[in-house]
Motif scaffolding. Structure first.
Motif, PDB file in Angstrom:
ATOM      1  N   GLN A 175       0.828  -1.206   0.000  1.00  0.00           N
ATOM      2  CA  GLN A 175       0.000   0.000   0.000  1.00  0.00           C
ATOM      3  C   GLN A 175       0.860   1.253   0.000  1.00  0.00           C
ATOM      4  O   GLN A 175       0.550   2.230  -0.698  1.00  0.00           O
ATOM      5  CB  GLN A 175      -0.927  -0.012   1.217  1.00  0.00           C
ATOM      6  N   GLU A 176       1.938   1.236   0.787  1.00  0.00           N
ATOM      7  CA  GLU A 176       2.835   2.392   0.795  1.00  0.00           C
ATOM      8  C   GLU A 176       3.508   2.575  -0.562  1.00  0.00           C
ATOM      9  O   GLU A 176       3.674   3.708  -1.040  1.00  0.00           O
ATOM     10  CB  GLU A 176       3.888   2.221   1.896  1.00  0.00           C
ATOM     11  N   ALA A 177       3.893   1.431  -1.177  1.00  0.00           N
ATOM     12  CA  ALA A 177       4.502   1.526  -2.503  1.00  0.00           C
ATOM     13  C   ALA A 177       3.502   2.063  -3.523  1.00  0.00           C
ATOM     14  O   ALA A 177       3.851   2.883  -4.383  1.00  0.00           O
ATOM     15  CB  ALA A 177       5.029   0.156  -2.939  1.00  0.00           C
ATOM     16  N   ASP A 178       2.242   1.600  -3.433  1.00  0.00           N
ATOM     17  CA  ASP A 178       1.216   2.100  -4.344  1.00  0.00           C
ATOM     18  C   ASP A 178       0.983   3.590  -4.122  1.00  0.00           C
ATOM     19  O   ASP A 178       0.828   4.359  -5.076  1.00  0.00           O
ATOM     20  CB  ASP A 178      -0.094   1.332  -4.146  1.00  0.00           C
ATOM     21  N   ALA A 179       0.947   3.999  -2.829  1.00  0.00           N
ATOM     22  CA  ALA A 179       0.751   5.417  -2.532  1.00  0.00           C
ATOM     23  C   ALA A 179       1.915   6.250  -3.063  1.00  0.00           C
ATOM     24  O   ALA A 179       1.715   7.338  -3.623  1.00  0.00           O
ATOM     25  CB  ALA A 179       0.592   5.623  -1.030  1.00  0.00           C
ATOM     26  N   ALA A 180       3.138   5.709  -2.904  1.00  0.00           N
ATOM     27  CA  ALA A 180       4.299   6.430  -3.432  1.00  0.00           C
ATOM     28  C   ALA A 180       4.236   6.523  -4.951  1.00  0.00           C
ATOM     29  O   ALA A 180       4.568   7.558  -5.545  1.00  0.00           O
ATOM     30  CB  ALA A 180       5.589   5.740  -2.988  1.00  0.00           C
ATOM     31  N   GLY A 181       3.796   5.420  -5.591  1.00  0.00           N
ATOM     32  CA  GLY A 181       3.651   5.449  -7.040  1.00  0.00           C
ATOM     33  C   GLY A 181       2.608   6.458  -7.489  1.00  0.00           C
ATOM     34  O   GLY A 181       2.787   7.156  -8.487  1.00  0.00           O
ATOM     35  N   GLN A 183       1.830   9.178  -5.861  1.00  0.00           N
ATOM     36  CA  GLN A 183       2.419  10.495  -5.669  1.00  0.00           C
ATOM     37  C   GLN A 183       3.378  10.847  -6.801  1.00  0.00           C
ATOM     38  O   GLN A 183       3.400  11.982  -7.291  1.00  0.00           O
ATOM     39  CB  GLN A 183       3.149  10.553  -4.326  1.00  0.00           C
ATOM     40  N   VAL A 184       4.173   9.848  -7.228  1.00  0.00           N
ATOM     41  CA  VAL A 184       5.091  10.093  -8.348  1.00  0.00           C
ATOM     42  C   VAL A 184       4.309  10.407  -9.619  1.00  0.00           C
ATOM     43  O   VAL A 184       4.653  11.327 -10.379  1.00  0.00           O
ATOM     44  CB  VAL A 184       6.007   8.870  -8.555  1.00  0.00           C
ATOM     45  N   ALA A 185       3.239   9.626  -9.861  1.00  0.00           N
ATOM     46  CA  ALA A 185       2.424   9.875 -11.053  1.00  0.00           C
ATOM     47  C   ALA A 185       1.784  11.265 -10.990  1.00  0.00           C
ATOM     48  O   ALA A 185       1.730  11.978 -12.004  1.00  0.00           O
ATOM     49  CB  ALA A 185       1.343   8.801 -11.183  1.00  0.00           C
ATOM     50  N   ALA A 186       1.298  11.642  -9.797  1.00  0.00           N
ATOM     51  CA  ALA A 186       0.706  12.977  -9.652  1.00  0.00           C
ATOM     52  C   ALA A 186       1.743  14.068  -9.886  1.00  0.00           C
ATOM     53  O   ALA A 186       1.456  15.094 -10.525  1.00  0.00           O
ATOM     54  CB  ALA A 186       0.082  13.119  -8.262  1.00  0.00           C
ATOM     55  N   GLN A 188       4.456  13.792 -11.733  1.00  0.00           N
ATOM     56  CA  GLN A 188       4.741  13.824 -13.160  1.00  0.00           C
ATOM     57  C   GLN A 188       3.639  14.542 -13.931  1.00  0.00           C
ATOM     58  O   GLN A 188       3.914  15.284 -14.873  1.00  0.00           O
ATOM     59  CB  GLN A 188       4.905  12.392 -13.688  1.00  0.00           C
ATOM     60  N   GLU A 189       2.387  14.330 -13.504  1.00  0.00           N
ATOM     61  CA  GLU A 189       1.287  15.011 -14.167  1.00  0.00           C
ATOM     62  C   GLU A 189       1.349  16.513 -13.920  1.00  0.00           C
ATOM     63  O   GLU A 189       1.111  17.315 -14.829  1.00  0.00           O
ATOM     64  CB  GLU A 189      -0.053  14.445 -13.670  1.00  0.00           C
ATOM     65  N   ARG A 190       1.681  16.904 -12.687  1.00  0.00           N
ATOM     66  CA  ARG A 190       1.826  18.335 -12.405  1.00  0.00           C
ATOM     67  C   ARG A 190       2.966  18.941 -13.226  1.00  0.00           C
ATOM     68  O   ARG A 190       2.863  20.071 -13.716  1.00  0.00           O
ATOM     69  CB  ARG A 190       2.064  18.555 -10.911  1.00  0.00           C
ATOM     70  N   THR A 191       4.058  18.183 -13.373  1.00  0.00           N
ATOM     71  CA  THR A 191       5.169  18.671 -14.191  1.00  0.00           C
ATOM     72  C   THR A 191       4.756  18.828 -15.644  1.00  0.00           C
ATOM     73  O   THR A 191       5.113  19.818 -16.305  1.00  0.00           O
ATOM     74  CB  THR A 191       6.355  17.703 -14.082  1.00  0.00           C
ATOM     75  N   ARG A 192       3.997  17.860 -16.146  1.00  0.00           N
ATOM     76  CA  ARG A 192       3.525  17.959 -17.529  1.00  0.00           C
ATOM     77  C   ARG A 192       2.632  19.177 -17.707  1.00  0.00           C
ATOM     78  O   ARG A 192       2.766  19.933 -18.687  1.00  0.00           O
ATOM     79  CB  ARG A 192       2.744  16.698 -17.916  1.00  0.00           C
ATOM     80  N   ILE A 193       1.727  19.399 -16.769  1.00  0.00           N
ATOM     81  CA  ILE A 193       0.833  20.552 -16.866  1.00  0.00           C
ATOM     82  C   ILE A 193       1.627  21.852 -16.767  1.00  0.00           C
ATOM     83  O   ILE A 193       1.341  22.836 -17.462  1.00  0.00           O
ATOM     84  CB  ILE A 193      -0.249  20.468 -15.779  1.00  0.00           C
ATOM     85  N   ALA A 194       2.649  21.855 -15.901  1.00  0.00           N
ATOM     86  CA  ALA A 194       3.488  23.060 -15.791  1.00  0.00           C
ATOM     87  C   ALA A 194       4.216  23.333 -17.100  1.00  0.00           C
ATOM     88  O   ALA A 194       4.346  24.492 -17.520  1.00  0.00           O
ATOM     89  CB  ALA A 194       4.486  22.888 -14.641  1.00  0.00           C
ATOM     90  N   THR A 388       6.431   6.027 -26.148  1.00  0.00           N
ATOM     91  CA  THR A 388       5.321   6.484 -25.328  1.00  0.00           C
ATOM     92  C   THR A 388       5.864   7.337 -24.211  1.00  0.00           C
ATOM     93  O   THR A 388       7.024   7.222 -23.840  1.00  0.00           O
ATOM     94  CB  THR A 388       4.540   5.306 -24.735  1.00  0.00           C
ATOM     95  N   ALA A 389       5.000   8.179 -23.669  1.00  0.00           N
ATOM     96  CA  ALA A 389       5.456   9.077 -22.608  1.00  0.00           C
ATOM     97  C   ALA A 389       5.931   8.269 -21.436  1.00  0.00           C
ATOM     98  O   ALA A 389       5.302   7.314 -21.012  1.00  0.00           O
ATOM     99  CB  ALA A 389       4.325  10.007 -22.190  1.00  0.00           C
ATOM    100  N   GLY A 390       7.061   8.635 -20.868  1.00  0.00           N
ATOM    101  CA  GLY A 390       7.623   7.939 -19.725  1.00  0.00           C
ATOM    102  C   GLY A 390       8.522   8.840 -18.948  1.00  0.00           C
ATOM    103  O   GLY A 390       8.853   9.947 -19.365  1.00  0.00           O
ATOM    104  N   PRO A 391       8.988   8.382 -17.755  1.00  0.00           N
ATOM    105  CA  PRO A 391       9.772   9.229 -16.897  1.00  0.00           C
ATOM    106  C   PRO A 391      11.232   9.301 -17.229  1.00  0.00           C
ATOM    107  O   PRO A 391      11.986   9.990 -16.580  1.00  0.00           O
ATOM    108  CB  PRO A 391       9.567   8.572 -15.529  1.00  0.00           C
ATOM    109  N   THR A 392      11.694   8.551 -18.241  1.00  0.00           N
ATOM    110  CA  THR A 392      13.120   8.522 -18.492  1.00  0.00           C
ATOM    111  C   THR A 392      13.588   9.833 -19.060  1.00  0.00           C
ATOM    112  O   THR A 392      12.925  10.469 -19.864  1.00  0.00           O
ATOM    113  CB  THR A 392      13.465   7.390 -19.477  1.00  0.00           C
ATOM    114  N   ALA A 393      14.766  10.219 -18.674  1.00  0.00           N
ATOM    115  CA  ALA A 393      15.331  11.472 -19.137  1.00  0.00           C
ATOM    116  C   ALA A 393      16.053  11.251 -20.441  1.00  0.00           C
ATOM    117  O   ALA A 393      16.488  10.176 -20.807  1.00  0.00           O
ATOM    118  CB  ALA A 393      16.265  12.063 -18.086  1.00  0.00           C
ATOM    119  N   ALA A 394      16.194  12.307 -21.156  1.00  0.00           N
ATOM    120  CA  ALA A 394      16.883  12.221 -22.426  1.00  0.00           C
ATOM    121  C   ALA A 394      18.355  12.046 -22.203  1.00  0.00           C
ATOM    122  O   ALA A 394      18.981  12.648 -21.391  1.00  0.00           O
ATOM    123  CB  ALA A 394      16.613  13.478 -23.246  1.00  0.00           C
ATOM    124  N   GLY A 395      18.953  11.180 -22.993  1.00  0.00           N
ATOM    125  CA  GLY A 395      20.392  11.029 -22.907  1.00  0.00           C
ATOM    126  C   GLY A 395      21.059  12.002 -23.817  1.00  0.00           C
ATOM    127  O   GLY A 395      21.397  11.726 -24.961  1.00  0.00           O
TER     128      GLY A 395
END
Length: 419
Positions: A175-181, A183-186, A188-194, A388-395
């Motif tokens: 449950q903590e891992a799911d909650a952390a996931g 939060q990370v997704a949220a 990332q979504e806030r970053t995308r909107i920004a 597809t959209a993902g969290p990986t950074a550009a190399g």
């Protein structure tokens, strides 16, 4: 000493304890002599109290169980039905107790099993003292049976409690891992909107500023151009307001989606810049199909931000160029504009435009490089096909997927400076 539990758990445990005491006090105490009845009642009350405390305070519950067992031996009573309260107490210590309480319950199971075996075999032992060899064998047999059964019962209860405790801990970790996931997704979504907010506002304001400056200069000599500039300012501002409203709606209502711009919207974008005084030469492959939504959005935003920077910092007397090339591996985007010597691009890392473009490319596992190339500023991005959209950074330091070389003079975006 006391662990937090819900009111419902407290009430349930208290009802069970009261029912336990009433049943054994009414139906079993009558079977004992007047002398032993008070002690047996103490045993029942102690075990009932242990049942009431087993989840709220496992150490106190274990202590009360030992008090009841000692009182039972003082009364001289053999193992009875009320001893069935002891395994649930051991189980509760294993599930809810601290490390010390848990291992105290384990030790109590072994010690209690030995004491129960010795205590139950005491009468046979006394017979053996009188010299009957058969009674000695019977004593050992009773001791072994009672001790083994008690040990097995209590250790099974303890083991079950440890397994349940482990399962509960695993569930909490999940449950903590799911909650952390989430939060990370949220985040990332806030970053995308920004990023979207920055792209929309920066582009729109750049167009509005360019048009207003042009209208001010042409106010006396070309009134019709002023009207066209004001019309462009109005349409650009209305479009920006609509986009900002959509982004704010996404922040307000979770799960809200909107249609994102793609390659088909580039012509409208080019027209806006040309209307603001920036000529744009466009070269693109006729076949740009098969690109995913994420790749098209990244390409659109990179072109938009690059041309916005060109409008703000570049030489508007020379056209900017946009080249879109489809390769077997993906889409190459190149935007080049002339640098205005009187307005050189900043080299401090304080801006967000180039950083946002790098994040756009990295979100689809692509890479982006930008930097001065002689008297021009070049932005070149590679967006792989099927990404597809993902969290990986550009190399940014990696070579291109299709093996093509970087244009001369370009540097990684980290050192190219913010614009």
């Amino acid at each position: 000493m006391f662990r937090p539990i819900s009111q419902t758990q407290k009430v349930v445990d208290l009802v069970i304890a009261i029912a336990f005491v009433l049943v054994f006090a009414l139906f079993f105490v009558r079977a004992y002599t007047v002398t032993s009845s008070p002690v047996i009642l103490l045993v029942v009350v102690a075990l009932g109290g242990a049942l009431a405390l087993r989840r709220w305070s496992p150490p106190l519950a274990l202590t009360a169980a030992w008090i009841g067992a000692i009182a039972q031996m003082i009364a001289g009573d053999t193992p009875n039905l009320y001893d069935a309260a002891i395994p649930p107490i051991v189980y509760a210590c294993a599930v809810y107790g601290t490390r010390a309480a848990r291992w105290a319950a384990f030790s109590s199971s072994l010690v209690g099993a030995g004491i129960a075996g010795v205590y139950t075999a005491r009468y046979t032992f006394f017979g053996a003292v009188r010299g009957d060899l058969g009674d000695v064998q019977e004593t050992l047999r009773v001791f072994g049976i009672v001790g083994a059964l008690t040990a097995v019962t209590l250790l099974l209860a303890w083991t079950l409690g440890v397994l349940v405790r482990t399962a509960q801990r695993s569930r909490r970790n999940r449950q903590e891992a799911d909650a952390a996931g989430e939060q990370v997704a949220a985040e990332q979504e806030r970053t995308r909107i920004a990023r979207d907010m920055h792209d929309v506002v920066a582009h729109s304001l750049a167009v509005v500023i360019a048009q207003s400056d042009g209208a001010r200069l042409l106010r006396r000599t070309d009134p019709e151009a002023v009207d066209e500039a004001l019309e462009t300012i109005g349409s650009t501002a209305r479009a920006a307001l609509a986009d900002v409203r959509v982004l704010l709606q996404q922040l307000r209502y979770e799960g809200t989606t909107s249609v994102q711009p793609g390659l088909a919207d580039l012509d409208t974008l080019f027209a806006q810049f040309q209307g603001s005084g920036l000529e744009v030469d466009v070269v693109r492959d006729p076949d740009l199909g098969g690109l995913g939504t994420a790749v098209q959005l990244a390409a659109f935003r990179i072109v938009q931000e690059s041309l916005t920077n060109a409008l703000r910092h570049g030489d508007l007397t020379r056209p900017a160029s946009v080249v879109l090339t489809r390769t077997p591996h993906g889409l190459e985007v190149e935007v080049v504009n002339a640098v205005d010597p009187s307005r050189p691009p900043r080299t401090s890392p304080g801006g967000h435009g180039l950083i946002g473009m790098r994040e756009r490319a990295g979100a689809v596992q692509g890479d982006l490089r930008a930097g001065p190339d002689g008297d021009r500023f070049r932005v070149r991005a590679f967006l792989p096909v099927g990404a597809t959209a993902g969290p990986t950074a550009a190399g940014s330091d990696a070579s291109r997927s299709d093996g093509s070389a970087e244009p001369p003079g370009t540097v990684p975006i980290q050192t190219a400076g913010a614009r």
